[in-house]
Design an enzyme around this catalytic site. Structure first.
Site, PDB file in Angstrom:
ATOM      1  N   HIS A  22      -3.726  -5.445   2.060  1.00 28.18           N
ATOM      2  CA  HIS A  22      -3.384  -5.586   3.624  1.00 28.18           C
ATOM      3  C   HIS A  22      -4.082  -6.845   4.189  1.00 28.18           C
ATOM      4  O   HIS A  22      -4.743  -7.575   3.216  1.00 28.18           O
ATOM      5  CB  HIS A  22      -4.136  -4.314   4.313  1.00 28.18           C
ATOM      6  N   CYS A  30       0.819  -1.077  -0.010  1.00 27.31           N
ATOM      7  CA  CYS A  30       0.058  -0.019   0.166  1.00 27.31           C
ATOM      8  C   CYS A  30       0.863   1.381   0.139  1.00 27.31           C
ATOM      9  O   CYS A  30       1.436   1.726  -1.019  1.00 27.31           O
ATOM     10  CB  CYS A  30      -1.004  -0.151   1.112  1.00 27.31           C
ATOM     11  N   ARG A  89     -12.176   7.197  -1.264  1.00 26.23           N
ATOM     12  CA  ARG A  89     -11.038   6.280  -1.037  1.00 26.23           C
ATOM     13  C   ARG A  89     -11.507   5.085  -1.818  1.00 26.23           C
ATOM     14  O   ARG A  89     -12.779   4.462  -1.811  1.00 26.23           O
ATOM     15  CB  ARG A  89     -10.829   6.118   0.603  1.00 26.23           C
TER      16      ARG A  89
HETATM   17  N1  GLN Z   1      -1.921   6.913   2.498  1.00 23.04           N
HETATM   18  C1  GLN Z   1      -1.898   6.224   1.273  1.00 23.04           C
HETATM   19  C2  GLN Z   1      -3.332   6.077   0.621  1.00 23.04           C
HETATM   20  O1  GLN Z   1      -4.252   6.894   1.190  1.00 23.04           O
HETATM   21  C3  GLN Z   1      -1.748   4.614   1.667  1.00 23.04           C
HETATM   22  C4  GLN Z   1      -2.670   4.356   2.440  1.00 23.04           C
HETATM   23  C5  GLN Z   1      -2.368   2.640   3.053  1.00 23.04           C
HETATM   24  O2  GLN Z   1      -1.143   2.337   3.326  1.00 23.04           O
HETATM   25  N2  GLN Z   1      -3.273   1.864   3.479  1.00 23.04           N
HETATM   26  O3  GLN Z   1      -3.464   6.159  -0.530  1.00 23.04           O
END
Ligand code: GLN
Length: 252
Positions: free
Chosen positions: A206, A97, A138
């Site tokens: 994840h 990620c 998101r």
């Molecule tokens: N901060 C990054 C995003 O929001 C990665 C998030 C994460 O590692 N889950 O894209």
């Protein structure tokens, strides 16, 4: 330490560790121990220099934009070159990620473009038409992807959970890690997930990733230690249930 052995180096283990990404390291350690494979774990934080010979597998987990920002500049200043050297000598680099985003060429936030290590030919953008994406934008949810790796007779499934605001687009020099079966993947549009260039691998999954997908953990271990033969099988009844549960959550 017994031979064979797996030497792992975790980058920013405190800052880049959301959704229990540290569990990936624990899993590697256990699966090596159960097989009598030596295991060592080093960490490198902000300001530390990186030894390109120190590890067989370099690991970086996920993080929030705020922490990623610190790591992006630190990577550029203190570690990027050594990470390139490690990859060039055949070390595995696994990034999850936020870590995946940092392996690319850049991560564009509103008003600032963070430098990437450039080990993967990809760019990540957190903005659209100059505007910051809202939190509702998101890419969140359970995800399953189909992956075909060297030495695997047939494609396998990786299942996990994604939560990222950044959208990643691969350039011509990067291959995807897999194709999306369920979920959103790199950008929610092109059906691709993760990025690869040789043994450098980035993914949005994840879970943590490896406890839910032990076949992939074993592939990483075997690749990192240069095993000539398949690793000894383990009693994976619980691990198989975890994998099936993650697949079920993703809808396959
Ligand atoms: N901060 C990054 C995003 O929001 C990665 C998030 C994460 O590692 N889950 O894209």
């Amino acid at each position: 330490m017994p031979d064979p052995r797996l030497r792992v180096l975790a980058l920013y283990p405190d800052l880049m560790n959301i959704y229990a990404d540290r569990g990936n390291l624990l899993l590697l350690e256990r699966r090596c121990a159960w097989r009598g494979i030596g295991f060592s774990l080093l960490g490198a934080g902000l300001g530390d220099l990186l030894d390109p010979e120190a590890a067989d597998l370099y690991y970086i987990g996920g993080g929030q934009d705020r922490d990623q920002r610190l790591c992006a500049y630190d990577l550029a200043e203190h570690k990027g070159e050594a990470l390139h050297e490690a990859a060039a000598r055949g070390a595995v680099v696994l990034a999850v990620c936020g870590g995946y985003q940092l392996l690319g060429r850049s991560y564009q936030l509103a008003g600032e473009t963070l430098p990437g290590v450039g080990l993967l030919d990809c760019n990540t953008v957190r903005t659209e038409d100059g505007a910051v994406l809202g939190s509702g934008d998101r890419l969140i949810g359970n995800v399953a992807i189909e992956v075909q790796l060297e030495r695997m007779a047939e494609p396998q499934v990786l299942a996990g959970f994604e939560n990222h605001g950044g959208r990643t687009h691969l350039g011509p020099a990067a291959r995807p890690l897999g194709k999306v079966l369920r979920g959103l993947g790199n950008n929610g549009n092109d059906g691709l997930e993760g990025g690869r260039a040789g043994k450098v691998i980035g993914t949005y999954l994840h879970g943590p990733l490896l406890p839910k997908n032990v076949w992939f953990a074993d592939w990483l271990i075997a690749t990192a230690i240069g095993a000539d033969e398949p690793l000894a099988p383990l009693d994976d009844r619980l691990e198989r249930l975890a994998h099936l549960e993650a697949r079920r959550a993703a809808g396959i």
